[in-house]
Design a protein around this motif. Structure first.
Motif, PDB file in Angstrom:
ATOM      1  N   ASN A 446      31.122 -89.968  -1.954  1.00 53.17           N
ATOM      2  CA  ASN A 446      30.790 -88.644  -2.472  1.00 53.17           C
ATOM      3  C   ASN A 446      31.765 -87.583  -1.982  1.00 53.17           C
ATOM      4  O   ASN A 446      32.198 -86.720  -2.742  1.00 53.17           O
ATOM      5  N   LEU A 447      32.129 -87.655  -0.722  1.00 52.55           N
ATOM      6  CA  LEU A 447      33.051 -86.662  -0.179  1.00 52.55           C
ATOM      7  C   LEU A 447      34.449 -86.793  -0.788  1.00 52.55           C
ATOM      8  O   LEU A 447      35.134 -85.792  -1.019  1.00 52.55           O
ATOM      9  N   LEU A 448      34.873 -88.018  -1.038  1.00 47.64           N
ATOM     10  CA  LEU A 448      36.222 -88.253  -1.544  1.00 47.64           C
ATOM     11  C   LEU A 448      36.356 -88.003  -3.042  1.00 47.64           C
ATOM     12  O   LEU A 448      37.445 -88.152  -3.593  1.00 47.64           O
ATOM     13  N   LEU A 449      35.269 -87.622  -3.699  1.00 44.79           N
ATOM     14  CA  LEU A 449      35.299 -87.452  -5.151  1.00 44.79           C
ATOM     15  C   LEU A 449      36.383 -86.467  -5.580  1.00 44.79           C
ATOM     16  O   LEU A 449      37.160 -86.739  -6.502  1.00 44.79           O
ATOM     17  N   ALA A 450      36.443 -85.308  -4.944  1.00 49.62           N
ATOM     18  CA  ALA A 450      37.415 -84.289  -5.338  1.00 49.62           C
ATOM     19  C   ALA A 450      38.630 -84.238  -4.418  1.00 49.62           C
ATOM     20  O   ALA A 450      39.593 -83.538  -4.720  1.00 49.62           O
ATOM     21  N   ALA A 451      38.590 -84.967  -3.309  1.00 50.94           N
ATOM     22  CA  ALA A 451      39.716 -84.961  -2.365  1.00 50.94           C
ATOM     23  C   ALA A 451      39.958 -86.386  -1.879  1.00 50.94           C
ATOM     24  O   ALA A 451      39.670 -86.721  -0.715  1.00 50.94           O
ATOM     25  N   PRO A 452      40.452 -87.274  -2.754  1.00 46.54           N
ATOM     26  CA  PRO A 452      40.560 -88.706  -2.411  1.00 46.54           C
ATOM     27  C   PRO A 452      41.504 -89.014  -1.260  1.00 46.54           C
ATOM     28  O   PRO A 452      41.434 -90.089  -0.670  1.00 46.54           O
ATOM     29  N   GLY A 453      42.389 -88.084  -0.899  1.00 44.35           N
ATOM     30  CA  GLY A 453      43.338 -88.371   0.169  1.00 44.35           C
ATOM     31  C   GLY A 453      42.884 -87.920   1.538  1.00 44.35           C
ATOM     32  O   GLY A 453      43.660 -87.985   2.504  1.00 44.35           O
ATOM     33  N   SER A 454      41.664 -87.489   1.684  1.00 42.58           N
ATOM     34  CA  SER A 454      41.184 -86.956   2.963  1.00 42.58           C
ATOM     35  C   SER A 454      41.039 -88.062   4.008  1.00 42.58           C
ATOM     36  O   SER A 454      40.684 -89.204   3.691  1.00 42.58           O
ATOM     37  N   THR A 455      41.292 -87.706   5.263  1.00 37.40           N
ATOM     38  CA  THR A 455      41.156 -88.654   6.366  1.00 37.40           C
ATOM     39  C   THR A 455      39.725 -88.640   6.891  1.00 37.40           C
ATOM     40  O   THR A 455      38.941 -87.729   6.602  1.00 37.40           O
ATOM     41  N   ASP A 456      39.397 -89.662   7.704  1.00 38.24           N
ATOM     42  CA  ASP A 456      38.061 -89.712   8.301  1.00 38.24           C
ATOM     43  C   ASP A 456      37.796 -88.500   9.184  1.00 38.24           C
ATOM     44  O   ASP A 456      36.676 -87.974   9.233  1.00 38.24           O
ATOM     45  N   ASP A 457      38.820 -88.048   9.910  1.00 46.10           N
ATOM     46  CA  ASP A 457      38.636 -86.874  10.771  1.00 46.10           C
ATOM     47  C   ASP A 457      38.256 -85.655   9.939  1.00 46.10           C
ATOM     48  O   ASP A 457      37.398 -84.851  10.336  1.00 46.10           O
ATOM     49  N   GLU A 458      38.877 -85.516   8.781  1.00 48.14           N
ATOM     50  CA  GLU A 458      38.554 -84.388   7.905  1.00 48.14           C
ATOM     51  C   GLU A 458      37.143 -84.522   7.347  1.00 48.14           C
ATOM     52  O   GLU A 458      36.429 -83.519   7.194  1.00 48.14           O
ATOM     53  N   LEU A 459      36.724 -85.750   7.056  1.00 45.99           N
ATOM     54  CA  LEU A 459      35.367 -85.971   6.559  1.00 45.99           C
ATOM     55  C   LEU A 459      34.338 -85.597   7.615  1.00 45.99           C
ATOM     56  O   LEU A 459      33.346 -84.912   7.330  1.00 45.99           O
ATOM     57  N   TRP A 460      34.580 -86.032   8.845  1.00 49.55           N
ATOM     58  CA  TRP A 460      33.641 -85.700   9.927  1.00 49.55           C
ATOM     59  C   TRP A 460      33.610 -84.194  10.182  1.00 49.55           C
ATOM     60  O   TRP A 460      32.553 -83.615  10.453  1.00 49.55           O
ATOM     61  N   ALA A 461      34.768 -83.538  10.071  1.00 47.41           N
ATOM     62  CA  ALA A 461      34.831 -82.093  10.328  1.00 47.41           C
ATOM     63  C   ALA A 461      34.016 -81.315   9.294  1.00 47.41           C
ATOM     64  O   ALA A 461      33.271 -80.388   9.645  1.00 47.41           O
ATOM     65  N   VAL A 462      34.139 -81.694   8.021  1.00 46.96           N
ATOM     66  CA  VAL A 462      33.406 -80.951   6.993  1.00 46.96           C
ATOM     67  C   VAL A 462      31.910 -81.253   7.072  1.00 46.96           C
ATOM     68  O   VAL A 462      31.074 -80.392   6.780  1.00 46.96           O
ATOM     69  N   LEU A 463      31.552 -82.471   7.496  1.00 49.72           N
ATOM     70  CA  LEU A 463      30.131 -82.780   7.691  1.00 49.72           C
ATOM     71  C   LEU A 463      29.553 -81.951   8.827  1.00 49.72           C
ATOM     72  O   LEU A 463      28.405 -81.484   8.763  1.00 49.72           O
ATOM     73  N   ALA A 464      30.361 -81.732   9.853  1.00 46.43           N
ATOM     74  CA  ALA A 464      29.899 -80.890  10.964  1.00 46.43           C
ATOM     75  C   ALA A 464      29.722 -79.449  10.500  1.00 46.43           C
ATOM     76  O   ALA A 464      28.785 -78.754  10.935  1.00 46.43           O
ATOM     77  N   ASP A 465      30.594 -78.993   9.611  1.00 47.03           N
ATOM     78  CA  ASP A 465      30.501 -77.619   9.111  1.00 47.03           C
ATOM     79  C   ASP A 465      29.183 -77.350   8.393  1.00 47.03           C
ATOM     80  O   ASP A 465      28.668 -76.232   8.425  1.00 47.03           O
ATOM     81  N   VAL A 466      28.646 -78.386   7.740  1.00 50.21           N
ATOM     82  CA  VAL A 466      27.402 -78.189   6.974  1.00 50.21           C
ATOM     83  C   VAL A 466      26.200 -78.819   7.669  1.00 50.21           C
ATOM     84  O   VAL A 466      25.113 -78.911   7.098  1.00 50.21           O
ATOM     85  N   GLY A 467      26.388 -79.287   8.906  1.00 49.76           N
ATOM     86  CA  GLY A 467      25.270 -79.815   9.675  1.00 49.76           C
ATOM     87  C   GLY A 467      24.765 -81.165   9.211  1.00 49.76           C
ATOM     88  O   GLY A 467      23.564 -81.434   9.267  1.00 49.76           O
ATOM     89  N   LEU A 468      25.668 -82.045   8.780  1.00 53.34           N
ATOM     90  CA  LEU A 468      25.254 -83.363   8.283  1.00 53.34           C
ATOM     91  C   LEU A 468      25.695 -84.522   9.171  1.00 53.34           C
ATOM     92  O   LEU A 468      25.477 -85.678   8.812  1.00 53.34           O
ATOM     93  N   THR A 469      26.319 -84.233  10.306  1.00 52.09           N
ATOM     94  CA  THR A 469      26.786 -85.337  11.146  1.00 52.09           C
ATOM     95  C   THR A 469      25.630 -86.195  11.642  1.00 52.09           C
ATOM     96  O   THR A 469      25.752 -87.421  11.751  1.00 52.09           O
TER      97      THR A 469
END
Length: 591
Positions: A446-469
């Motif tokens: 779901n996260l990679l839908l609009a940004a397929p080149g994102s790294t795991d670190d970036e995924l964890w960072a954005v999840l932290a931003d919205v309180g989903l970690t």
């Protein structure tokens, strides 16, 4: 008539089938060639049988003619098997190509088309309708051609053996064919109606399953079962109508074949008794008769399959004939500006987004927006508030280009968005719908839908931003934890935060949020407000909200009512100047 009450799909002909077959013309030509060779082998068999009978009668050696007969039989069987394999493989290729083509078109239609049609019926077209094309290829075009060659060859051979017997045969078979062709005219239309009924049933099932929890909680299971059962009954009735027409085809062919055989046997026996023809010639004629009626029977069946396939093709062509959403084509008749203008710097007088006297009405004439004007400066947070039905969500849909404007214009950095490529503009936008849809799969997908080149670190960072970690960490699968169909394994608030994280990850210049806190509790609403405040540091926000607490600190709040702007300003300014805003704020204990 389509289940949605739309204009019926136009009838499809063999010519409409050719574009689907053209990419597979090489194997089809090979299969057609094999069919011709197999036809020649079949036509040689009666002559060889007659030669065998003559050899027995005259005492000539049997080995050469019997050996030739065996070779022809084996060659005919081998060629038939190879031809069927080629046809089956080609048919699967046609179905695959068609499904990919239809899927591509379905996913690129104008958004208004999805509003007019039922999703279940569209699913049926790419599933059930494309499947019917398989039989059209395997039992249709090529077999009709091969059967025609065998039938014509058999007629010529029969004419050479005995003209009188041929006249009797043509009379009996011709009568049966006339009946078959008359009946088959209705098969195509009946098949199209049957497929439409199957599509309506699929749409009914999809509707029920998508709201199964609501149905179960409302005690409406039995009623919905009845609705689905009624749709299934209509599909059954339509299928029976097709079966009734198809059932008339076989008896007509059988009567013609049996009548021709009995007539040839009676007249032929008489002519043998009178010495008009030899026994070997009568045997050869009867074998040619079988060669005539067998391919004719196959051709009749293939013709019926072809009519069924063309009925399905009409429904597929209806979708393929719909124009896809325009992207790089100019939407106003002018030249497209290939490069989306850069984002104005903070303090630049040119707004990032501006709506100028925008109006919008649905095709049925229902007005939604009336002369809406507003701006979103670079890096600003702008909120749209107002009662339900005021047109707030429609503004976001128009900014995304989902619908054409009825009047006015929308500008991106000073350029009319209708002169910009939609895909390039949307790459600058992030959009979170009110329903916050989540795709079946994992959090990562779901996260990679609009940004397929994102790294795991970036995924964890954005999840932290919205309180989903915490949601991800509670599973050993981490980012690959499944979310279920439509995110059913997540709570409403978690789905909404995941949708917001997905948009933030794409780093848009303008983030469009439709009711971002609708499903959040007070704690997570506060967290999200902090996230949005941080996000607005390097991007602009346009937020639709019913909860004024979410947007009270926005740089500008625009108040909509009945499709018109009735107020604009900060929270404190609107409390003083806008009666509607003050009423909304009072109801939410904000004043």
């Amino acid at each position: 008539m389509d289940p949605e009450g739309l204009v019926p799909a136009p009838a499809a002909g063999v010519r409409d089938l050719l574009p689907l077959l053209r990419p597979h013309r090489r194997p089809l030509l090979v299969a057609a060639g094999l069919s011709l060779v197999a036809a020649a082998a079949a036509l040689a068999q009666p002559a060889l049988v007659a030669a065998t009978i003559r050899a027995v009668s005259s005492g000539n050696p049997l080995l050469p003619v019997v050996s030739a007969l065996v070779v022809v039989l084996l060659a005919s069987a081998a060629l038939g098997a190879l031809q069927q394999f080629l046809l089956q493989r080609t048919a699967e290729g046609v179905v695959l190509t068609t499904r990919r083509t239809v899927a591509d078109r379905l996913l690129r239609l104008e958004i208004a088309e999805y509003d007019r049609r039922r999703i279940g019926d569209l699913i049926s077209r790419i599933g059930a309708d494309t499947t019917l094309l398989r039989a059209t290829v395997t039992s249709g075009v090529v077999e009709v051609a091969g059967s025609t060659v065998v039938a014509v060859g058999a007629l010529v051979a029969m004419a050479l053996v005995d003209g009188r017997l041929l006249l009797v045969t043509v009379g009996a078979v011709g009568l049966g064919l006339a009946v078959v062709l008359t009946v088959s005219r209705g098969v195509r239309r009946a098949s199209q109606e049957a497929q439409a009924a199957v599509g309506a049933m699929t749409a009914t099932v999809e509707r029920a399953l998508s709201a199964v929890r609501t149905i179960r909680a409302g005690g409406a299971t039995a009623r919905e079962v009845g609705v689905v059962g009624e749709a299934a009954g209509e599909a059954h009735a339509a299928g029976v109508r097709v079966a009734r027409l198809q059932a008339l085809v076989a008896p007509a062919g059988q009567v013609a074949v049996q009548g021709a055989f009995l007539a040839v046997l009676g007249l032929g026996g008489y002519r043998v008794a009178t010495g008009s023809i030899a026994v070997a010639d009568l045997v050869a004629f009867i074998l040619y008769l079988f060669l005539l009626v067998m391919p004719l029977g196959q051709a009749i069946g293939a013709w019926t399959q072809l009519q069924t396939g063309l009925g399905a093709l009409a429904r597929l062509r209806e979708i393929l004939d719909l124009a896809p959403e325009a992207d790089d084509r100019p939407q106003r008749g002018g030249a497209v500006v290939r490069d989306v203008p850069r984002v104005p710097a903070a303090g630049d007088p040119t707004p990032l987004l501006s709506l100028e006297d925008v109006s919008f009405a649905y095709p049925d004439g229902t007005e939604v927006l009336r002369g809406v004007s507003m701006t979103v400066p670079p890096g600003a947070r702008v909120a749209l508030v107002g009662p339900s039905g005021a047109g707030k969500s429609t503004v976001l849909a128009l900014v995304e280009g989902f619908y054409p404007l009825s009047g006015g214009c929308i500008r991106w950095a000073g350029t009319d968005v209708r002169d910009l490529p939609r895909a390039a503009l949307r790459a600058r936008l992030g959009y979170v719908e009110q329903e916050a849809p989540v795709l079946a799969g994992s959090v990562r997908e779901n996260l990679l839908l609009a940004a397929p080149g994102s790294t795991d670190d970036e995924l964890w960072a954005v999840l932290a931003d919205v309180g989903l970690t915490g949601v991800v960490q509670r599973s050993a699968r981490g980012l690959d934890v499944p979310v279920g169909d439509e995110g059913v394994l997540l709570s409403g608030g978690e789905r909404q935060r995941l949708a917001i994280a997905r948009s933030l990850l794409a780093r848009p210049s303008l983030l469009l949020l439709d009711e971002p806190t609708a499903s959040l509790d007070a704690r997570n609403e506060g967290l999200l407000r902090d996230t949005l405040a941080a996000a607005s540091a390097d991007r602009a926000l346009l937020v639709v909200a019913h909860r004024l607490s979410t947007v009270r600190d926005s740089d500008q709040i625009v108040v909509l009512d009945a499709g018109r702007v009735v107020g604009r300003g900060t929270h404190d300014e609107l409390v003083e100047t806008s009666g509607l805003y003050r009423e909304l704020a009072t109801a939410q204990l904000l004043v």
